[in-house]
Design a protein around this motif. Structure first.
Motif, PDB file in Angstrom:
ATOM      1  N   SER A  73       0.832  -1.206   0.000  1.00 23.07           N
ATOM      2  CA  SER A  73       0.000   0.000   0.000  1.00 23.07           C
ATOM      3  C   SER A  73       0.866   1.255   0.000  1.00 23.07           C
ATOM      4  O   SER A  73       0.505   2.269  -0.609  1.00 23.07           O
ATOM      5  N   LYS A  74       2.031   1.193   0.623  1.00 25.60           N
ATOM      6  CA  LYS A  74       2.947   2.345   0.635  1.00 25.60           C
ATOM      7  C   LYS A  74       3.610   2.533  -0.733  1.00 25.60           C
ATOM      8  O   LYS A  74       3.899   3.657  -1.134  1.00 25.60           O
ATOM      9  N   VAL A  75       3.854   1.441  -1.436  1.00 30.56           N
ATOM     10  CA  VAL A  75       4.492   1.524  -2.750  1.00 30.56           C
ATOM     11  C   VAL A  75       3.591   2.223  -3.760  1.00 30.56           C
ATOM     12  O   VAL A  75       4.054   3.009  -4.584  1.00 30.56           O
ATOM     13  N   VAL A  76       2.275   1.958  -3.679  1.00 31.90           N
ATOM     14  CA  VAL A  76       1.361   2.507  -4.694  1.00 31.90           C
ATOM     15  C   VAL A  76       0.460   3.609  -4.158  1.00 31.90           C
ATOM     16  O   VAL A  76      -0.342   4.159  -4.912  1.00 31.90           O
ATOM     17  N   GLY A  77       0.576   3.957  -2.878  1.00 31.80           N
ATOM     18  CA  GLY A  77      -0.240   5.033  -2.327  1.00 31.80           C
ATOM     19  C   GLY A  77      -1.684   4.618  -2.153  1.00 31.80           C
ATOM     20  O   GLY A  77      -2.592   5.217  -2.724  1.00 31.80           O
ATOM     21  N   ALA A  78      -1.898   3.591  -1.359  1.00 35.37           N
ATOM     22  CA  ALA A  78      -3.238   3.029  -1.185  1.00 35.37           C
ATOM     23  C   ALA A  78      -3.493   2.728   0.282  1.00 35.37           C
ATOM     24  O   ALA A  78      -2.581   2.792   1.118  1.00 35.37           O
ATOM     25  N   LEU A  79      -4.738   2.396   0.602  1.00 31.18           N
ATOM     26  CA  LEU A  79      -5.050   1.815   1.894  1.00 31.18           C
ATOM     27  C   LEU A  79      -4.697   0.329   1.850  1.00 31.18           C
ATOM     28  O   LEU A  79      -4.784  -0.302   0.784  1.00 31.18           O
ATOM     29  N   PRO A  80      -4.289  -0.259   2.969  1.00 34.03           N
ATOM     30  CA  PRO A  80      -3.956  -1.689   2.949  1.00 34.03           C
ATOM     31  C   PRO A  80      -5.078  -2.558   2.405  1.00 34.03           C
ATOM     32  O   PRO A  80      -4.819  -3.559   1.721  1.00 34.03           O
ATOM     33  N   SER A  81      -6.321  -2.188   2.665  1.00 36.99           N
ATOM     34  CA  SER A  81      -7.447  -2.992   2.192  1.00 36.99           C
ATOM     35  C   SER A  81      -7.644  -2.893   0.686  1.00 36.99           C
ATOM     36  O   SER A  81      -8.396  -3.687   0.100  1.00 36.99           O
ATOM     37  N   GLU A  82      -6.985  -1.921   0.036  1.00 37.61           N
ATOM     38  CA  GLU A  82      -7.176  -1.696  -1.394  1.00 37.61           C
ATOM     39  C   GLU A  82      -6.219  -2.478  -2.272  1.00 37.61           C
ATOM     40  O   GLU A  82      -6.333  -2.435  -3.496  1.00 37.61           O
ATOM     41  N   VAL A  83      -5.260  -3.183  -1.684  1.00 39.82           N
ATOM     42  CA  VAL A  83      -4.279  -3.916  -2.485  1.00 39.82           C
ATOM     43  C   VAL A  83      -4.310  -5.399  -2.159  1.00 39.82           C
ATOM     44  O   VAL A  83      -4.630  -5.807  -1.040  1.00 39.82           O
ATOM     45  N   THR A  84      -3.980  -6.188  -3.156  1.00 37.21           N
ATOM     46  CA  THR A  84      -3.850  -7.624  -2.967  1.00 37.21           C
ATOM     47  C   THR A  84      -2.873  -8.156  -4.000  1.00 37.21           C
ATOM     48  O   THR A  84      -2.406  -7.416  -4.872  1.00 37.21           O
ATOM     49  N   VAL A  85      -2.538  -9.439  -3.886  1.00 38.41           N
ATOM     50  CA  VAL A  85      -1.668 -10.098  -4.859  1.00 38.41           C
ATOM     51  C   VAL A  85      -2.363 -11.357  -5.351  1.00 38.41           C
ATOM     52  O   VAL A  85      -3.005 -12.080  -4.577  1.00 38.41           O
ATOM     53  N   MET A  86      -2.249 -11.610  -6.651  1.00 36.02           N
ATOM     54  CA  MET A  86      -2.872 -12.803  -7.233  1.00 36.02           C
ATOM     55  C   MET A  86      -2.492 -12.891  -8.705  1.00 36.02           C
ATOM     56  O   MET A  86      -2.147 -11.895  -9.339  1.00 36.02           O
ATOM     57  N   ASN A  87      -2.526 -14.080  -9.255  1.00 32.65           N
ATOM     58  CA  ASN A  87      -2.405 -14.310 -10.699  1.00 32.65           C
ATOM     59  C   ASN A  87      -1.201 -13.592 -11.306  1.00 32.65           C
ATOM     60  O   ASN A  87      -0.179 -13.405 -10.663  1.00 32.65           O
ATOM     61  N   THR A  88      -1.349 -13.212 -12.595  1.00 33.30           N
ATOM     62  CA  THR A  88      -0.340 -12.430 -13.302  1.00 33.30           C
ATOM     63  C   THR A  88      -1.022 -11.219 -13.929  1.00 33.30           C
ATOM     64  O   THR A  88      -2.249 -11.104 -13.913  1.00 33.30           O
ATOM     65  N   LEU A  89      -0.227 -10.309 -14.484  1.00 33.99           N
ATOM     66  CA  LEU A  89      -0.724  -8.977 -14.818  1.00 33.99           C
ATOM     67  C   LEU A  89      -1.905  -8.980 -15.781  1.00 33.99           C
ATOM     68  O   LEU A  89      -2.969  -8.421 -15.479  1.00 33.99           O
ATOM     69  N   THR A  90      -1.766  -9.546 -16.965  1.00 34.23           N
ATOM     70  CA  THR A  90      -2.851  -9.453 -17.938  1.00 34.23           C
ATOM     71  C   THR A  90      -4.073 -10.229 -17.477  1.00 34.23           C
ATOM     72  O   THR A  90      -5.213  -9.822 -17.736  1.00 34.23           O
ATOM     73  N   VAL A  91      -3.864 -11.334 -16.774  1.00 34.41           N
ATOM     74  CA  VAL A  91      -4.997 -12.064 -16.189  1.00 34.41           C
ATOM     75  C   VAL A  91      -5.769 -11.142 -15.255  1.00 34.41           C
ATOM     76  O   VAL A  91      -7.008 -11.066 -15.302  1.00 34.41           O
ATOM     77  N   ASN A  92      -5.051 -10.415 -14.416  1.00 35.13           N
ATOM     78  CA  ASN A  92      -5.729  -9.533 -13.470  1.00 35.13           C
ATOM     79  C   ASN A  92      -6.427  -8.376 -14.161  1.00 35.13           C
ATOM     80  O   ASN A  92      -7.519  -7.961 -13.743  1.00 35.13           O
TER      81      ASN A  92
END
Length: 427
Positions: A89-108
């Protein structure tokens, strides 16, 4: 600062560099038994030395605990992905609840477009950049086709003006206004992969919303490279890969952002899966989907822990350093590289044209250089002499001095190798 094209000056800059010690955190390939000058972190970042320990930990837990590793590993696999929320969230300027990790880029991006590309009979067009990365172009085409639209009708490309290498913000805004009530989605790369241009995401996002459209960003070349405030800019969604500036390994997991204003929207469609289901009730195997209230609610399958382990190693390094320090060095070392190129240009017959914007607010850790009068043989010379860079036809090299592992001395040495290569090719 007044730069000098000398090794002594470059070494003085390295001595003053707060991030200089992090070069020892990475493993460099070698050419001719010498550590390479690595300019392709915009394609694949170097491996952090700490990565192996994170992967080994998962392997040991799998060996010793088997399925029980989901709950009893040192970092339980059940909630492994939650360790990314705060640092990412600090890397992209977000709230922690607004970010997640999954899959790969174009899939997402495809999955997010299920939620945010919702065309109607009158509002169905997508605005994107001309010469977007091919994967994005294919994605746009397949998305509009799946809704029954033709590419030429539904996809609107913002073009560069004749004789210019970069897209003007004013032209983006004008195109958004022109498409107007027909606009369903604006989806652009935050940093153009070819030229290295950084787009004004805040201004473009506001303009897209004013036109009544959703706005998303492909941050493949932006995450870990530029300072962003996705939450404050009111971006609807974004996705990024982790293997470029964030050094997580080839083809590794993607990060996602979904603004909190969408978290409680029960009418927002999405492709559902059990890992996005209410965490407290997930193992009750209920027949109806009850999404997690946050970006995690867009997850589908349980996550590949062996892929997440290298990413976590890198994310924790970014958390130690902070984006402000990364951006500070990025701007200085990119400017020094620009200076070196200009100095070498004076000493050879060839002409270098940097097609990346000169303004620091419109560029990041990349200079794309047109080598007028040179061909592939110069690129081959660089590679054979330990400069790992990227060649794009007809005669562009992309140079990405990554703040975490590039040194100012590297920039000087590159200039000398480049000069030797041109003089040798000219013979």
């Amino acid at each position: 600062m007044t730069f000098e094209n000398t090794i002594e000056f470059a070494q003085r800059l390295d001595a003053q560099d707060k991030l200089n010690k992090y070069q020892d955190e990475f493993i460099f390939p070698k050419v001719n038994d010498k550590k390479v000058i690595y300019f392709t972190g915009n394609s694949l970042g170097l491996q952090p030395k700490r990565t192996k320990a994170y992967v080994d930990e998962v392997m040991e837990d799998w060996a010793n605990l088997a399925v029980e590793g989901h709950f009893y590993a040192e970092k339980p696999w059940w909630d492994y992905h939650e360790r990314f929320a705060n640092p990412l969230s600090k890397v992209v300027g977000a709230l922690p609840s607004e970010v997640t990790v999954m899959n790969t880029l174009t899939v997402n991006l495809h999955l997010l477009m299920v939620s945010f590309y919702r065309p109607t009979k009158t509002r169905y067009k997508i605005i994107c950049e001309e010469k977007a990365f091919p994967s994005d172009q294919y994605m746009f085409q397949s998305q509009v086709h799946s809704h029954g639209y033709k590419t030429e009708d539904a996809i609107v490309e913002i073009k560069r003006r004749d004789g210019e290498h970069n897209i003007r913000t004013e032209d983006v805004l004008a195109k958004i206004e022109e498409v107007g009530d027909e606009l369903a989605l604006v989806l652009i790369g935050g940093v153009n992969y070819y030229t290295g241009q950084v787009f004004d995401m805040k201004t473009i996002t506001a303009a897209g919303h004013k036109a009544g459209a959703y706005v998303g960003w492909d941050l493949a070349h932006a995450a870990g490279n530029i300072k962003m405030e996705l939450h404050d800019w009111n971006v609807d969604f974004a996705a990024w890969c982790s293997y470029k500036y964030m050094n997580s390994g080839p083809g590794n997991a993607s990060g996602c952002f979904v603004h909190e204003k969408h978290h409680q929207d029960a009418d927002l469609p999405r492709f559902a899966g059990w890992w996005g289901h209410n965490k407290e009730r997930r193992f009750k195997m209920e027949p109806s989907f009850d999404p997690v209230h946050g970006a995690d609610g867009w997850q589908i399958s349980n996550l590949p822990i062996l892929s997440l382990a290298p990413y976590l190693a890198s994310v924790e390094m970014f958390d130690e350093i902070g984006m402000d320090s990364i951006v500070e060095k990025r701007d200085l070392i990119t400017s020094y590289l620009e200076f070196i190129l200009q100095e070498i240009d004076k000493e050879v017959d060839s002409t270098f044209e940097i097609i990346t914007p000169s303004s620091p607010v419109e560029r990041a850790s990349q200079l794309s250089v047109l080598l007028h009068g040179e061909g592939r043989s110069l690129f081959d010379f660089l590679m054979e002499n330990g400069v790992i860079t990227d060649w794009r036809e007809p005669n562009v090299i992309r140079l990405a001095p990554v703040p975490l592992y590039s040194s100012f001395a590297d920039m000087y040495e590159f200039g000398q190798i480049l000069k030797r290569g041109i003089l040798q090719v000219e013979k």
